[in-house]
Design an enzyme around this catalytic site. Sequence first.
Site, PDB file in Angstrom:
ATOM      1  CG  HIS A 175      34.704  92.706  53.927  1.00  0.00           C
ATOM      2  ND1 HIS A 175      34.391  94.029  53.041  1.00  0.00           N
ATOM      3  CD2 HIS A 175      34.830  92.418  53.067  1.00  0.00           C
ATOM      4  CE1 HIS A 175      34.811  92.963  51.581  1.00  0.00           C
ATOM      5  NE2 HIS A 175      35.644  91.464  52.006  1.00  0.00           N
TER       6      HIS A 175
ATOM      7  CB  VAL B  57      45.908  91.642  47.347  1.00  0.00           C
ATOM      8  CG1 VAL B  57      46.047  91.985  48.428  1.00  0.00           C
ATOM      9  CG2 VAL B  57      44.186  92.195  47.688  1.00  0.00           C
TER      10      VAL B  57
ATOM     11  CE  LYS C 264      36.797  81.515  48.858  1.00  0.00           C
ATOM     12  NZ  LYS C 264      37.062  82.341  47.521  1.00  0.00           N
TER      13      LYS C 264
ATOM     14  CB  THR D  22      42.467  95.786  50.480  1.00  0.00           C
ATOM     15  OG1 THR D  22      42.244  97.415  50.775  1.00  0.00           O
ATOM     16  CG2 THR D  22      41.121  95.935  49.865  1.00  0.00           C
TER      17      THR D  22
ATOM     18  CB  CYS E 126      38.636  89.938  53.105  1.00  0.00           C
ATOM     19  SG  CYS E 126      37.761  89.783  51.868  1.00  0.00           S
TER      20      CYS E 126
HETATM   21  N1  LIG Z   1      40.595  92.501  47.220  1.00  0.00           N
HETATM   22  C1  LIG Z   1      40.263  91.398  48.224  1.00  0.00           C
HETATM   23  O1  LIG Z   1      40.115  92.642  49.155  1.00  0.00           O
HETATM   24  C2  LIG Z   1      40.887  90.778  48.207  1.00  0.00           C
HETATM   25  C3  LIG Z   1      40.846  89.984  49.844  1.00  0.00           C
HETATM   26  C4  LIG Z   1      41.541  88.822  49.699  1.00  0.00           C
HETATM   27  C5  LIG Z   1      41.913  87.475  48.521  1.00  0.00           C
HETATM   28  N2  LIG Z   1      41.665  88.515  47.872  1.00  0.00           N
HETATM   29  C6  LIG Z   1      42.090  87.530  46.309  1.00  0.00           C
HETATM   30  O2  LIG Z   1      43.446  87.888  46.109  1.00  0.00           O
HETATM   31  C7  LIG Z   1      43.579  87.859  44.680  1.00  0.00           C
HETATM   32  C8  LIG Z   1      44.552  89.243  43.755  1.00  0.00           C
HETATM   33  O3  LIG Z   1      43.266  90.139  44.020  1.00  0.00           O
HETATM   34  P1  LIG Z   1      43.127  91.647  43.872  1.00  0.00           P
HETATM   35  O4  LIG Z   1      41.881  92.078  44.186  1.00  0.00           O
HETATM   36  O5  LIG Z   1      44.583  92.321  44.143  1.00  0.00           O
HETATM   37  O6  LIG Z   1      42.720  91.125  41.698  1.00  0.00           O
HETATM   38  P2  LIG Z   1      43.837  92.336  40.664  1.00  0.00           P
HETATM   39  O7  LIG Z   1      43.291  93.652  41.057  1.00  0.00           O
HETATM   40  O8  LIG Z   1      42.904  91.868  39.774  1.00  0.00           O
HETATM   41  O9  LIG Z   1      45.270  92.075  40.825  1.00  0.00           O
HETATM   42  C9  LIG Z   1      45.195  90.523  39.802  1.00  0.00           C
HETATM   43  C10 LIG Z   1      47.198  90.476  39.890  1.00  0.00           C
HETATM   44  O10 LIG Z   1      47.509  89.331  39.551  1.00  0.00           O
HETATM   45  C11 LIG Z   1      47.908  89.250  38.587  1.00  0.00           C
HETATM   46  N3  LIG Z   1      47.434  89.214  37.192  1.00  0.00           N
HETATM   47  C12 LIG Z   1      46.418  88.511  36.781  1.00  0.00           C
HETATM   48  N4  LIG Z   1      46.504  87.001  35.925  1.00  0.00           N
HETATM   49  C13 LIG Z   1      47.524  87.101  35.429  1.00  0.00           C
HETATM   50  C14 LIG Z   1      48.222  85.817  34.567  1.00  0.00           C
HETATM   51  N5  LIG Z   1      47.487  84.942  34.847  1.00  0.00           N
HETATM   52  N6  LIG Z   1      49.861  85.821  35.526  1.00  0.00           N
HETATM   53  C15 LIG Z   1      50.474  85.740  36.039  1.00  0.00           C
HETATM   54  N7  LIG Z   1      49.725  87.562  36.951  1.00  0.00           N
HETATM   55  C16 LIG Z   1      48.545  87.352  36.775  1.00  0.00           C
HETATM   56  C17 LIG Z   1      47.703  90.918  37.558  1.00  0.00           C
HETATM   57  O11 LIG Z   1      48.778  91.998  36.719  1.00  0.00           O
HETATM   58  P3  LIG Z   1      48.485  92.896  35.299  1.00  0.00           P
HETATM   59  O12 LIG Z   1      48.301  94.189  36.004  1.00  0.00           O
HETATM   60  O13 LIG Z   1      49.681  92.267  35.418  1.00  0.00           O
HETATM   61  O14 LIG Z   1      46.948  91.547  35.140  1.00  0.00           O
HETATM   62  C18 LIG Z   1      47.606  91.324  38.943  1.00  0.00           C
HETATM   63  O15 LIG Z   1      48.808  92.124  39.027  1.00  0.00           O
HETATM   64  C19 LIG Z   1      42.782  87.399  43.865  1.00  0.00           C
HETATM   65  O16 LIG Z   1      42.921  85.499  44.083  1.00  0.00           O
HETATM   66  C20 LIG Z   1      41.864  87.106  44.841  1.00  0.00           C
HETATM   67  O17 LIG Z   1      40.730  86.768  44.971  1.00  0.00           O
HETATM   68  C21 LIG Z   1      41.648  89.689  47.125  1.00  0.00           C
END
Ligand SMILES: NC(=O)c1ccc[n+]([C@@H]2O[C@H](COP(=O)([O-])OP(=O)(O)OC[C@H]3O[C@@H](n4cnc5c(N)ncnc54)[C@H](OP(=O)(O)O)[C@@H]3O)[C@@H](O)[C@H]2O)c1
Length: 364
Positions: free
Chosen positions: A254, A19, A216, A340, A161
């Site tokens: 989706h 994201v 959700k 996304t 989403c």
């Molecule tokens: N993907 C979607 O379509 C979507 C839609 C709605 C909501 N979400 C929500 O949005 C959030 C991010 O999703 P994503 O799919 O982008 O996840 P992702 O690809 O796994 O990215 C996670 C991000 O968080 C960072 N991170 C992980 N652990 C951390 C910590 N302990 N302290 C600080 N930063 C940390 C990571 O940094 P590093 O690279 O340094 O590990 C990375 O920048 C999640 O909560 C997810 O549930 C996602």
Amino acid sequence: MRKMEQKLRAGILGATGMVGQRFISLLENHPWFEVVTVAASERSAGKTYEEAVSDRWKMDTPMPESVKKLVVLNVNEVKKVADTVDLVFSAVDMTKDEIKAIEEEYAKTETPVVSNNSAHRWTPDVPMVVPEINTEHFDVIADQKKRLGTTRGFIAVKPNCSIQSYAPCLAAWKEFGAKEVVATTYQAISGAGKTFKDWPEMVENIIPYIGGEEEKSEQEPLRVLGKVENGEIVKAQLPKITCQCIRVPVFNGHTAAVFINFEKKPTKEQLIEKLVNFKGFPQEAELPSAPKQFIQYLEDDNRPQVKLDVDYERGMGVSIGRLREDTMFDYKFVGLSHNTVRGAAGGAVLCAEALTAKGYIQAK
Ligand SMILES: NC(=O)c1ccc[n+]([C@@H]2O[C@H](COP(=O)([O-])OP(=O)(O)OC[C@H]3O[C@@H](n4cnc5c(N)ncnc54)[C@H](OP(=O)(O)O)[C@@H]3O)[C@@H](O)[C@H]2O)c1
């Protein structure tokens, strides 16, 4: 569209993730916001954005030159990050309690937080907004600021989403009194932050479970359709929604297959007319990321299709099709949205634009 003298300085928390990368792409050349700070976990902190992301770049478009050399900060060093920006977009993957706490910490540094995360979606004085539907929920920000003891810092969130492929229809059809909804969502793998390369089990597969997603999908539309009472958002009581959420081998997009009963059953023509004419504050204010037409209706029996329709209105629009009478319910239909873009980063950017246009976000 209004011109901004000087762009607002934006930070992205979780900038290296799926994201976060979508935020970076959508904000490239944005007329109001400029990404000046990227933050992620301590694993990435200290590296340039280019080094930290390395082969994890998942967007179709190349990494913007403007962010490549930014040095990644640690999300947990709140003051250091907050001192550099006027607002932050949040897309970190931490535990719910950690996200709740850190987003409040940012707000308390007088930095508005526009979050993609679910942690604050049910905090009574945090607005959860689809800008076409419920910008009046921003009213609770005044009460939130009192609770946090801030003058300009607050948190606003966008919903999950999965609801974006059918909740907009419920808003467009409000006057007909939707009372029962049965939905099945067919959700893309990017919603889990994954590609087929890092999730090969999903090739030619279906997984009938996405943790936390059904609750959700059933509850969040009710909060979006709710109203502000005494500084809090009170969720709507109807429609009753039941949902099954299925992971399917699609990268982005989706789909939702939906059955619906109304208090006052309208005609099919009335339903389509309400969908295609539905608009809200983003269209009236001509916000930079607003789709011109939020909801399109497709007449062909084989639409909406992920491959043909997911990028409708640059991923910010919703496509509906196959609306027809049903033998058990009043109607059934199929919806599609980009998970996304509209469902995550794009929805949050539009939210930040609405907050800026309404004066909630200004330069520090
Ligand atoms: N993907 C979607 O379509 C979507 C839609 C709605 C909501 N979400 C929500 O949005 C959030 C991010 O999703 P994503 O799919 O982008 O996840 P992702 O690809 O796994 O990215 C996670 C991000 O968080 C960072 N991170 C992980 N652990 C951390 C910590 N302990 N302290 C600080 N930063 C940390 C990571 O940094 P590093 O690279 O340094 O590990 C990375 O920048 C999640 O909560 C997810 O549930 C996602």
